[in-house]
Write an enzyme that holds these catalytic residues in place. Structure first.
Site, PDB file in Angstrom:
ATOM      1  N   LYS A  34       0.837  -1.196   0.000  1.00 48.43           N
ATOM      2  CA  LYS A  34       0.000   0.000   0.000  1.00 48.43           C
ATOM      3  C   LYS A  34       0.876   1.251   0.000  1.00 48.43           C
ATOM      4  O   LYS A  34       1.733   1.422   0.863  1.00 48.43           O
ATOM      5  CB  LYS A  34      -0.910  -0.004   1.231  1.00 48.43           C
ATOM      6  CG  LYS A  34      -1.925   1.132   1.223  1.00 48.43           C
ATOM      7  CD  LYS A  34      -2.930   0.977   2.354  1.00 48.43           C
ATOM      8  CE  LYS A  34      -2.485   1.566   3.646  1.00 48.43           C
ATOM      9  NZ  LYS A  34      -2.325   3.033   3.662  1.00 48.43           N
ATOM     10  N   ASP A  61      -3.490   4.217  -1.855  1.00 54.13           N
ATOM     11  CA  ASP A  61      -4.420   4.645  -0.801  1.00 54.13           C
ATOM     12  C   ASP A  61      -4.328   6.160  -0.623  1.00 54.13           C
ATOM     13  O   ASP A  61      -3.755   6.658   0.334  1.00 54.13           O
ATOM     14  CB  ASP A  61      -4.047   3.906   0.497  1.00 54.13           C
ATOM     15  CG  ASP A  61      -4.904   4.300   1.692  1.00 54.13           C
ATOM     16  OD1 ASP A  61      -6.039   4.781   1.480  1.00 54.13           O
ATOM     17  OD2 ASP A  61      -4.440   4.125   2.836  1.00 54.13           O
ATOM     18  N   LYS A  63      -7.199   8.035  -0.949  1.00 51.99           N
ATOM     19  CA  LYS A  63      -8.534   8.416  -0.453  1.00 51.99           C
ATOM     20  C   LYS A  63      -9.039   9.696  -1.115  1.00 51.99           C
ATOM     21  O   LYS A  63      -9.269  10.713  -0.454  1.00 51.99           O
ATOM     22  CB  LYS A  63      -8.504   8.615   1.070  1.00 51.99           C
ATOM     23  CG  LYS A  63      -8.025   7.411   1.856  1.00 51.99           C
ATOM     24  CD  LYS A  63      -8.122   7.659   3.345  1.00 51.99           C
ATOM     25  CE  LYS A  63      -7.660   6.484   4.167  1.00 51.99           C
ATOM     26  NZ  LYS A  63      -6.196   6.243   4.095  1.00 51.99           N
ATOM     27  N   PHE A  64      -9.260   9.608  -2.422  1.00 51.25           N
ATOM     28  CA  PHE A  64      -9.710  10.793  -3.156  1.00 51.25           C
ATOM     29  C   PHE A  64     -11.025  11.318  -2.571  1.00 51.25           C
ATOM     30  O   PHE A  64     -12.001  10.576  -2.449  1.00 51.25           O
ATOM     31  CB  PHE A  64      -9.904  10.462  -4.639  1.00 51.25           C
ATOM     32  CG  PHE A  64      -8.655   9.955  -5.316  1.00 51.25           C
ATOM     33  CD1 PHE A  64      -7.412  10.546  -5.083  1.00 51.25           C
ATOM     34  CD2 PHE A  64      -8.720   8.871  -6.199  1.00 51.25           C
ATOM     35  CE1 PHE A  64      -6.263  10.071  -5.726  1.00 51.25           C
ATOM     36  CE2 PHE A  64      -7.584   8.403  -6.836  1.00 51.25           C
ATOM     37  CZ  PHE A  64      -6.356   8.999  -6.592  1.00 51.25           C
ATOM     38  N   HIS A  65     -11.035  12.588  -2.238  1.00 50.26           N
ATOM     39  CA  HIS A  65     -12.223  13.205  -1.640  1.00 50.26           C
ATOM     40  C   HIS A  65     -12.323  14.625  -2.188  1.00 50.26           C
ATOM     41  O   HIS A  65     -11.659  15.537  -1.699  1.00 50.26           O
ATOM     42  CB  HIS A  65     -12.066  13.218  -0.110  1.00 50.26           C
ATOM     43  CG  HIS A  65     -13.336  13.547   0.611  1.00 50.26           C
ATOM     44  ND1 HIS A  65     -13.414  13.627   1.975  1.00 50.26           N
ATOM     45  CD2 HIS A  65     -14.586  13.809   0.163  1.00 50.26           C
ATOM     46  CE1 HIS A  65     -14.649  13.919   2.336  1.00 50.26           C
ATOM     47  NE2 HIS A  65     -15.381  14.039   1.250  1.00 50.26           N
ATOM     48  N   ASP A  66     -13.160  14.791  -3.207  1.00 50.36           N
ATOM     49  CA  ASP A  66     -13.245  16.093  -3.877  1.00 50.36           C
ATOM     50  C   ASP A  66     -14.521  16.105  -4.716  1.00 50.36           C
ATOM     51  O   ASP A  66     -15.323  15.165  -4.626  1.00 50.36           O
ATOM     52  CB  ASP A  66     -11.976  16.287  -4.739  1.00 50.36           C
ATOM     53  CG  ASP A  66     -11.590  17.761  -4.859  1.00 50.36           C
ATOM     54  OD1 ASP A  66     -12.484  18.590  -5.139  1.00 50.36           O
ATOM     55  OD2 ASP A  66     -10.404  18.089  -4.689  1.00 50.36           O
ATOM     56  N   ASN A  69     -15.721  15.724 -10.707  1.00 48.49           N
ATOM     57  CA  ASN A  69     -14.796  15.876 -11.821  1.00 48.49           C
ATOM     58  C   ASN A  69     -13.352  15.631 -11.381  1.00 48.49           C
ATOM     59  O   ASN A  69     -12.594  14.918 -12.034  1.00 48.49           O
ATOM     60  CB  ASN A  69     -14.948  17.280 -12.422  1.00 48.49           C
ATOM     61  CG  ASN A  69     -14.002  17.495 -13.582  1.00 48.49           C
ATOM     62  OD1 ASN A  69     -14.052  16.780 -14.582  1.00 48.49           O
ATOM     63  ND2 ASN A  69     -13.095  18.458 -13.445  1.00 48.49           N
ATOM     64  N   THR A 125     -11.055   4.131  10.446  1.00 47.88           N
ATOM     65  CA  THR A 125     -10.937   3.286  11.646  1.00 47.88           C
ATOM     66  C   THR A 125     -10.381   4.065  12.841  1.00 47.88           C
ATOM     67  O   THR A 125     -10.396   3.578  13.966  1.00 47.88           O
ATOM     68  CB  THR A 125     -10.034   2.067  11.363  1.00 47.88           C
ATOM     69  OG1 THR A 125      -8.888   2.510  10.637  1.00 47.88           O
ATOM     70  CG2 THR A 125     -10.755   1.026  10.569  1.00 47.88           C
ATOM     71  N   ARG A 187      -4.843  -4.868  14.887  1.00 41.19           N
ATOM     72  CA  ARG A 187      -3.951  -4.786  16.043  1.00 41.19           C
ATOM     73  C   ARG A 187      -3.789  -6.149  16.694  1.00 41.19           C
ATOM     74  O   ARG A 187      -4.704  -6.637  17.381  1.00 41.19           O
ATOM     75  CB  ARG A 187      -4.520  -3.805  17.084  1.00 41.19           C
ATOM     76  CG  ARG A 187      -4.385  -2.338  16.673  1.00 41.19           C
ATOM     77  CD  ARG A 187      -2.917  -1.942  16.651  1.00 41.19           C
ATOM     78  NE  ARG A 187      -2.684  -0.575  16.248  1.00 41.19           N
ATOM     79  CZ  ARG A 187      -2.553  -0.126  14.992  1.00 41.19           C
ATOM     80  NH1 ARG A 187      -2.652  -0.954  13.969  1.00 41.19           N
ATOM     81  NH2 ARG A 187      -2.282   1.136  14.750  1.00 41.19           N
ATOM     82  N   GLN A 196      -5.655   4.455  16.283  1.00 44.52           N
ATOM     83  CA  GLN A 196      -6.778   3.654  15.769  1.00 44.52           C
ATOM     84  C   GLN A 196      -7.786   3.405  16.893  1.00 44.52           C
ATOM     85  O   GLN A 196      -7.406   3.165  18.032  1.00 44.52           O
ATOM     86  CB  GLN A 196      -6.268   2.309  15.229  1.00 44.52           C
ATOM     87  CG  GLN A 196      -5.337   2.437  14.030  1.00 44.52           C
ATOM     88  CD  GLN A 196      -6.073   2.732  12.719  1.00 44.52           C
ATOM     89  OE1 GLN A 196      -7.206   3.217  12.715  1.00 44.52           O
ATOM     90  NE2 GLN A 196      -5.403   2.464  11.604  1.00 44.52           N
ATOM     91  N   GLY A 216       0.172  -2.012   9.098  1.00 43.42           N
ATOM     92  CA  GLY A 216       1.310  -1.097   8.974  1.00 43.42           C
ATOM     93  C   GLY A 216       2.245  -1.194  10.149  1.00 43.42           C
ATOM     94  O   GLY A 216       3.125  -2.054  10.211  1.00 43.42           O
ATOM     95  N   ARG A 217       1.992  -0.318  11.150  1.00 41.67           N
ATOM     96  CA  ARG A 217       2.936  -0.178  12.266  1.00 41.67           C
ATOM     97  C   ARG A 217       3.210  -1.450  13.045  1.00 41.67           C
ATOM     98  O   ARG A 217       4.321  -1.636  13.536  1.00 41.67           O
ATOM     99  CB  ARG A 217       2.432   0.930  13.205  1.00 41.67           C
ATOM    100  CG  ARG A 217       2.635   2.310  12.625  1.00 41.67           C
ATOM    101  CD  ARG A 217       1.820   3.342  13.346  1.00 41.67           C
ATOM    102  NE  ARG A 217       0.392   3.220  13.062  1.00 41.67           N
ATOM    103  CZ  ARG A 217      -0.544   4.052  13.496  1.00 41.67           C
ATOM    104  NH1 ARG A 217      -0.193   5.060  14.256  1.00 41.67           N
ATOM    105  NH2 ARG A 217      -1.801   3.890  13.175  1.00 41.67           N
TER     106      ARG A 217
HETATM  107  O1  C5P Z   1      -0.199   1.339  11.180  1.00 43.48           O
HETATM  108  P1  C5P Z   1      -1.589   0.866  10.954  1.00 43.48           P
HETATM  109  O2  C5P Z   1      -1.672  -0.662  10.853  1.00 43.48           O
HETATM  110  O3  C5P Z   1      -2.594   1.453  11.888  1.00 43.48           O
HETATM  111  O4  C5P Z   1      -1.904   1.398   9.492  1.00 43.48           O
HETATM  112  C1  C5P Z   1      -3.157   1.373   8.899  1.00 43.48           C
HETATM  113  C2  C5P Z   1      -3.050   1.895   7.499  1.00 43.48           C
HETATM  114  O5  C5P Z   1      -4.328   1.829   6.909  1.00 43.48           O
HETATM  115  C3  C5P Z   1      -2.576   3.333   7.397  1.00 43.48           C
HETATM  116  O6  C5P Z   1      -1.744   3.400   6.256  1.00 43.48           O
HETATM  117  C4  C5P Z   1      -3.837   4.129   7.173  1.00 43.48           C
HETATM  118  O7  C5P Z   1      -3.619   5.249   6.353  1.00 43.48           O
HETATM  119  C5  C5P Z   1      -4.725   3.122   6.462  1.00 43.48           C
HETATM  120  N1  C5P Z   1      -6.158   3.280   6.630  1.00 43.48           N
HETATM  121  C6  C5P Z   1      -6.777   3.283   7.859  1.00 43.48           C
HETATM  122  N2  C5P Z   1      -8.133   3.446   7.968  1.00 43.48           N
HETATM  123  C7  C5P Z   1      -8.881   3.570   6.887  1.00 43.48           C
HETATM  124  C8  C5P Z   1      -8.286   3.547   5.625  1.00 43.48           C
HETATM  125  C9  C5P Z   1      -6.908   3.384   5.529  1.00 43.48           C
HETATM  126  O8  C5P Z   1      -6.099   3.109   8.884  1.00 43.48           O
HETATM  127  N3  C5P Z   1     -10.193   3.660   6.988  1.00 43.48           N
END
Ligand code: C5P
Length: 240
Positions: A34, A61, A63-66, A69, A125, A187, A196, A216-217
């Site tokens: 991602k 990722d 997250k287009f928000h506009d 067009n 989230t 998690r 989160q 991610g983390r």
């Molecule tokens: O580090 P962690 O596991 O919390 O990362 C979650 C990833 O998912 C981040 O890159 C975050 O931008 C993305 N994400 C999110 N919640 C969403 C959509 C995307 O946490 N609703």
């Protein structure tokens, strides 16, 4: 689907060289990487092609928000980049999602491009149920809100949504078979929630029926990230 395909690794780093180092390190165990706001803003679109040139798929990722067009034009650019998945905010409304879907389909047919999976972000989230009411004045529950946004995304033609593990079964009940559910906020028991709010362990999320888990983390911040992925993999394999 194998675990290799199920876990999407969030490359939340700002250095292109380090991101590619991670891609190489995880190349045997992760199929989809991602690229989010931080990496895309520092490294630009070439990071996407660099990952794809290594034979991996990219979930863009941003997250287009506009307005419709602008969202659609960004979606067409993502399609031309060849990404496997990209996302738009469902709260941008039906028209933005529908136009984006229709024009991406048209472009793919016209130019014989691979059709990306188009996903809708429901409620982040990182937002707690009470936040919708307190900060946005939304009176119905967070679950009802996620349900409305998911149904709207489906009606606009999107392939699926991003939602927390807590909403997966409810979305499954309301949306068509095959509608994709991508779940961040993952998690493992040994990692803190941080920002989160609607978190779930990998095992629970798989049991709930999430198609993909975004992690991610809890992998990248570990002293041994490959070992962290192994632990998550074992959780998933023993989930059923
Ligand atoms: O580090 P962690 O596991 O919390 O990362 C979650 C990833 O998912 C981040 O890159 C975050 O931008 C993305 N994400 C999110 N919640 C969403 C959509 C995307 O946490 N609703």
């Amino acid at each position: 689907m194998t675990v290799k395909e199920k876990i999407i690794l969030a490359l939340d780093v700002s250095d292109a060289g380090y991101a590619l180092e991670l891609v190489d390190r995880f190349s045997e165990s992760i199929a989809i990487f991602k690229v989010g706001l931080e990496l895309f803003t520092t490294a630009g679109p070439s990071i996407v092609t660099d990952i794809q040139d290594r034979g991996h798929k990219v979930f863009l990722d941003l997250k287009f928000h506009d307005i419709p067009n602008t969202v659609t034009r960004a979606a067409l650019a993502a399609t031309r980049l060849g990404v496997h998945m990209f996302n738009v905010h469902t709260s941008g409304g039906y028209e933005a999602m529908k136009r984006c879907h229709d024009q991406v389909m048209e472009l793919c047919l016209k130019e014989n491009l691979q059709r990306p999976r188009m996903l809708g972000v429901t409620v982040l989230t990182s937002l707690a149920p009470e936040t919708l009411k307190k900060e946005f004045g939304i009176q119905h529950t967070l679950r009802t809100h996620v349900k409305r946004l998911s149904v709207m995304a489906q009606e606009a033609g999107l392939d699926g949504v991003i939602a927390s593990g807590h909403e997966v079964s409810m979305i499954r009940n309301r949306c068509r078979a095959g509608f994709l559910i991508i779940t961040p906020g993952i998690r493992p028991s040994w990692y803190p929630p941080d920002d989160q709010q609607r978190t779930m362990t990998p095992r629970q999320a798989v049991r709930e029926g999430a198609d993909y888990l975004v992690v991610g983390r809890s992998i990248l911040d570990q002293p041994d990230p490959l070992k962290a992925l192994d632990l998550i993999t074992v959780e998933i394999l023993t989930a059923k």
